[in-house]
Design a protein around this motif. Structure first.
Motif, PDB file in Angstrom:
ATOM      1  N   PRO A  37     -21.178 122.501  14.414  1.00 29.94           N
ATOM      2  CA  PRO A  37     -22.357 123.328  14.669  1.00 29.94           C
ATOM      3  C   PRO A  37     -23.643 122.515  14.577  1.00 29.94           C
ATOM      4  CG  PRO A  37     -20.855 124.465  13.182  1.00 29.94           C
ATOM      5  CD  PRO A  37     -20.345 123.055  13.317  1.00 29.94           C
ATOM      6  N   TRP A  39     -26.437 124.344  13.797  1.00 26.82           N
ATOM      7  CA  TRP A  39     -27.212 125.184  12.891  1.00 26.82           C
ATOM      8  C   TRP A  39     -26.238 125.986  12.045  1.00 26.82           C
ATOM      9  CZ3 TRP A  39     -27.667 130.736  13.139  1.00 26.82           C
ATOM     10  CH2 TRP A  39     -26.916 131.315  14.181  1.00 26.82           C
ATOM     11  N   THR A  40     -26.767 126.625  11.019  1.00 34.15           N
ATOM     12  CA  THR A  40     -25.934 127.477  10.183  1.00 34.15           C
ATOM     13  C   THR A  40     -26.531 128.869  10.125  1.00 34.15           C
ATOM     14  OG1 THR A  40     -24.750 127.579   8.068  1.00 34.15           O
ATOM     15  CG2 THR A  40     -27.062 126.979   7.970  1.00 34.15           C
ATOM     16  N   ALA A 113     -20.794 124.507   7.976  1.00 34.55           N
ATOM     17  CA  ALA A 113     -21.334 124.053   9.251  1.00 34.55           C
ATOM     18  C   ALA A 113     -21.671 122.570   9.227  1.00 34.55           C
ATOM     19  CB  ALA A 113     -22.579 124.858   9.615  1.00 34.55           C
ATOM     20  N   ARG A 123     -10.788 128.596  17.075  1.00 31.85           N
ATOM     21  CA  ARG A 123     -11.861 129.178  16.258  1.00 31.85           C
ATOM     22  C   ARG A 123     -11.408 130.448  15.537  1.00 31.85           C
ATOM     23  NH1 ARG A 123     -18.060 130.469  18.361  1.00 31.85           N
ATOM     24  NH2 ARG A 123     -18.617 131.947  16.709  1.00 31.85           N
ATOM     25  N   ASP A 156     -15.576 131.436  11.558  1.00 32.09           N
ATOM     26  CA  ASP A 156     -16.851 132.060  11.207  1.00 32.09           C
ATOM     27  C   ASP A 156     -16.931 132.354   9.712  1.00 32.09           C
ATOM     28  OD1 ASP A 156     -17.794 132.004  13.802  1.00 32.09           O
ATOM     29  OD2 ASP A 156     -17.002 133.968  14.299  1.00 32.09           O
ATOM     30  N   VAL A 159     -17.369 129.047   7.733  1.00 34.67           N
ATOM     31  CA  VAL A 159     -18.743 128.569   7.768  1.00 34.67           C
ATOM     32  C   VAL A 159     -19.630 129.402   6.846  1.00 34.67           C
ATOM     33  CG1 VAL A 159     -20.770 128.483   9.283  1.00 34.67           C
ATOM     34  CG2 VAL A 159     -18.629 127.482  10.023  1.00 34.67           C
ATOM     35  N   PHE A 281     -21.429 134.219  17.089  1.00 32.66           N
ATOM     36  CA  PHE A 281     -22.369 133.119  16.925  1.00 32.66           C
ATOM     37  C   PHE A 281     -22.082 132.041  17.960  1.00 32.66           C
ATOM     38  CE2 PHE A 281     -22.302 134.564  12.376  1.00 32.66           C
ATOM     39  CZ  PHE A 281     -23.628 134.970  12.334  1.00 32.66           C
ATOM     40  N   ASP A 282     -23.126 131.494  18.528  1.00 29.72           N
ATOM     41  CA  ASP A 282     -23.010 130.302  19.358  1.00 29.72           C
ATOM     42  C   ASP A 282     -23.542 129.146  18.520  1.00 29.72           C
ATOM     43  OD1 ASP A 282     -23.156 128.220  21.142  1.00 29.72           O
ATOM     44  OD2 ASP A 282     -24.091 129.380  22.749  1.00 29.72           O
ATOM     45  N   TYR A 283     -22.630 128.317  18.021  1.00 33.55           N
ATOM     46  CA  TYR A 283     -23.025 127.239  17.121  1.00 33.55           C
ATOM     47  C   TYR A 283     -23.587 126.027  17.853  1.00 33.55           C
ATOM     48  CZ  TYR A 283     -20.277 129.807  13.649  1.00 33.55           C
ATOM     49  OH  TYR A 283     -19.782 130.776  12.805  1.00 33.55           O
ATOM     50  N   SER A 284     -23.599 126.077  19.181  1.00 37.41           N
ATOM     51  CA  SER A 284     -24.031 124.916  19.954  1.00 37.41           C
ATOM     52  C   SER A 284     -25.518 124.927  20.253  1.00 37.41           C
ATOM     53  CB  SER A 284     -23.263 124.847  21.282  1.00 37.41           C
ATOM     54  OG  SER A 284     -23.652 125.907  22.151  1.00 37.41           O
TER      55      SER A 284
END
Length: 589
Positions: A37, A39-40, A113, A123, A156, A159, A281-284
């Protein structure tokens, strides 16, 4: 059943600040893209965690080396050929914040993350983490476990479950039938028994609002440091960073309780009731929503309120703190430039990346969101003759969106209108979607009104009436700037005398009217003068000596405090007691 992803985390040399990680992915992918990721959740800034990864390699099920190359900043591609793959790497962890990771000879702390590579293909598989801790250290995490292995149903939740490893002895208590643990690093608290008792009361007060707690166990991770304050919410835990010296004072203890109450309230408000834009969540990349004011600002409103409801803050003290919040908002020129909706949407580039012009151009969705939620609660109470309040809106949101499906962008406004049976569009147009000044007149519903005064000093937070003084109070001169350190300008406020004169942030103070001056006495010396007086301010700007003539303005009355209205009615007294659970006899004199 889908095969689990397995991680092994060790720390053979804690003083190196390096976590050693193995991530084993089950067979099935011809080409495996292991990603980290950027971000967290809960901290809305792209932090580029992959910059701390090093020595990344991959092996197959028999230990044979597999080709691996980095595709972009966060992606490691392995030619898996359909077989299981183990990716080995180390992560540098020397940033002690609630949103990052830290490892040294005293403990290890990490957010998932920052540490756990994952694949989109797996995932939603179960994820298992085995921690190999140094001798004498224990591992603490809110996840269910088997020995030193912790199990998350998917990535998820992994994280969303920070780990703390160290030689700690936890405190414990039970609230609303649910076991809670408190793990403290950095120092001992002055009164552990009082700490757990106070936390218990706050947790149970919040549980009463929602008729129970949504988890089987809960973990407080507390980091006592020399400075800094912050918290990060998680599904079944929280991490709290707080200055150790603060716990030695009544104000500091109160601040800690409001911080804990804030993060605990997130159990419902954002961890389960969340923006639909966050599902999944979009961790990208950035995940945008205009609703952060409702999730963070409303939580800020309730953190003080629940310390009050728990009997740990008097009604008078609550109103003082509320006046301080109003003062902070009123002293931020950016409230006239950025709407609350935009403050939420642009948190990724504004709130977490402040600069010297931020006070002029932006507003905190925590700060203005809190004030707006105070007014919203009172507007609901006024519209329903005190039969309903913001509590009822929250319970409706909990019933409707507490399953994690996500609240639509219009969900908050719709819920308010459903609870009240009234059209609240004008309220949201003003408070959330415009930069016009807020309407404080609804405070009269509970017998309150706002009053303004001049701040007594740079440390004056407002919230209290002006001190009684003998004789006439003379107007004070005003520059319109803030300082930092011993001699540097920090922010020059919009439309201030200092801005009109040409002063800028980072100017280094030298002299006022030919006499040496520093940050400690600049403002007070100007306040000793009268509005309209001209002063000569000498500064260094990029090592060049410069002098500016400044025509002082009049120091504004921007400190706010709350007082009772004249001729308080029985209806106002009843509304006040319904809101704060206190009578007027014990409040405001």
């Amino acid at each position: 059943m889908k095969e689990a992803v397995h991680y092994r985390v060790s720390m053979s040399r804690p003083h190196s600040h390096l976590f050693e990680v193995e991530a084993r992915f089950p067979p099935g992918q011809d080409v495996l893209d292991a990603v980290l990721p950027v971000w967290t959740p809960g901290s809305y800034l792209v932090r580029e965690y992959a910059r701390h990864l090093q020595d990344v390699t991959a092996v197959g099920p028999r230990g044979e080396a597999l080709p691996l190359h980095r595709v972009d900043k966060r992606t490691f591609r392995v030619k898996a050929g359909g077989q299981a793959v183990t990716v080995r790497y180390r992560v540098y962890a020397n940033e002690l914040t609630v949103r990052t990771s830290h490892l040294d000879g005293s403990h290890g702390y990490f957010n998932g993350a920052t540490l756990f590579l994952y694949t989109e293909a797996t995932r939603h598989h179960e994820h298992r983490v085995t921690v190999v801790a140094p001798e004498g250290w224990r591992t603490f995490c809110a996840l269910e476990g088997e020995g030193e292995t912790f199990i998350a149903p998917d990535y998820d939740e992994l994280v969303d479950s920070p780990f703390e490893i160290g030689p700690h002895t936890p405190l414990s208590f039970t609230a609303a039938g649910v076991p809670h643990e408190v793990v403290i690093w950095g120092d001992t608290v002055p009164d552990a028994e009082r700490l757990t008792a106070d936390l218990q009361r706050i947790c149970e007060a919040q549980a009463r609002l929602f008729n129970g707690l949504p988890m089987r166990r809960y973990l407080f991770l507390v980091y006592l440091t020399d400075k800094g304050r912050g918290g990060l919410e998680h599904k079944n835990s929280t991490a709290l960073l707080f200055p150790r010296a603060g716990l030695q004072t009544l104000r500091g203890w109160e601040d800690f309780l409001t911080l804990a109450a804030h993060e605990y309230f997130h159990l419902w408000n954002i961890k389960r009731i969340k923006p639909r834009a966050f599902v999944p969540f979009d961790y990208s990349q950035e995940n945008y929503t205009t609703l952060l004011w409702a999730f963070e600002g409303m939580t800020s409103y309730y953190d003080n309120l629940f310390v009050r409801r728990a009997g740990l803050m008097s009604a008078q003290r609550y109103l003082t703190r509320l006046g301080e919040t109003f003062t902070q908002l009123h002293g931020t020129p950016g409230r006239r430039s950025q709407t609350l909706a935009d403050a939420s949407l642009l948190s990724w580039i504004k709130h977490y990346r402040p600069d010297e012009n931020s006070p002029n151009s932006a507003i905190s969705y925590y700060l203005k969101g809190e004030v707006v939620c105070v007014l919203l609660d009172l507007e609901i109470r006024r519209a329903t003759d005190n039969l309903k309040g913001l509590d009822d809106v929250l319970r409706l949101l909990w019933r409707r969106y507490g399953d994690g499906s996500g609240m639509p962008e219009e969900g908050m406004e719709a819920a308010v209108q459903e609870v009240t049976g009234r059209d609240f569009t004008p309220f949201f147009d003003l408070a959330v979607r415009s930069t016009r000044e807020l309407d404080y007149s609804v405070l009269a519903h509970v017998g309150l009104q706002v009053e303004y005064r001049v701040r007594e000093s740079a440390n004056d937070k407002g919230g209290t009436p002006p001190p009684r003084k003998n004789g006439e109070v003379k107007p004070r001169g005003w520059l319109g700037l803030t300082t930092k350190g011993s001699a540097t300008l920090a922010t020059v406020l919009e439309d201030s005398p200092a801005m009109e004169a040409g002063l800028t942030p980072e100017d280094e103070l030298v002299a006022l009217d030919g006499y040496k001056v520093d940050a400690a006495n600049l403002l007070s010396r100007c306040e000793d003068k009268r509005p309209g007086d001209t002063v000569r301010l000498t500064v260094f700007r990029r090592d060049k000596l410069m002098e500016f003539s400044v025509v002082l303005g009049q120091k504004p009355a921007d400190a706010i405090y709350l007082t009772r209205v004249d001729k308080l009615s029985d209806a106002q007294k009843a509304a006040f007691q319904s809101w704060l659970g206190a009578t007027w006899d014990e409040t405001l004199g």
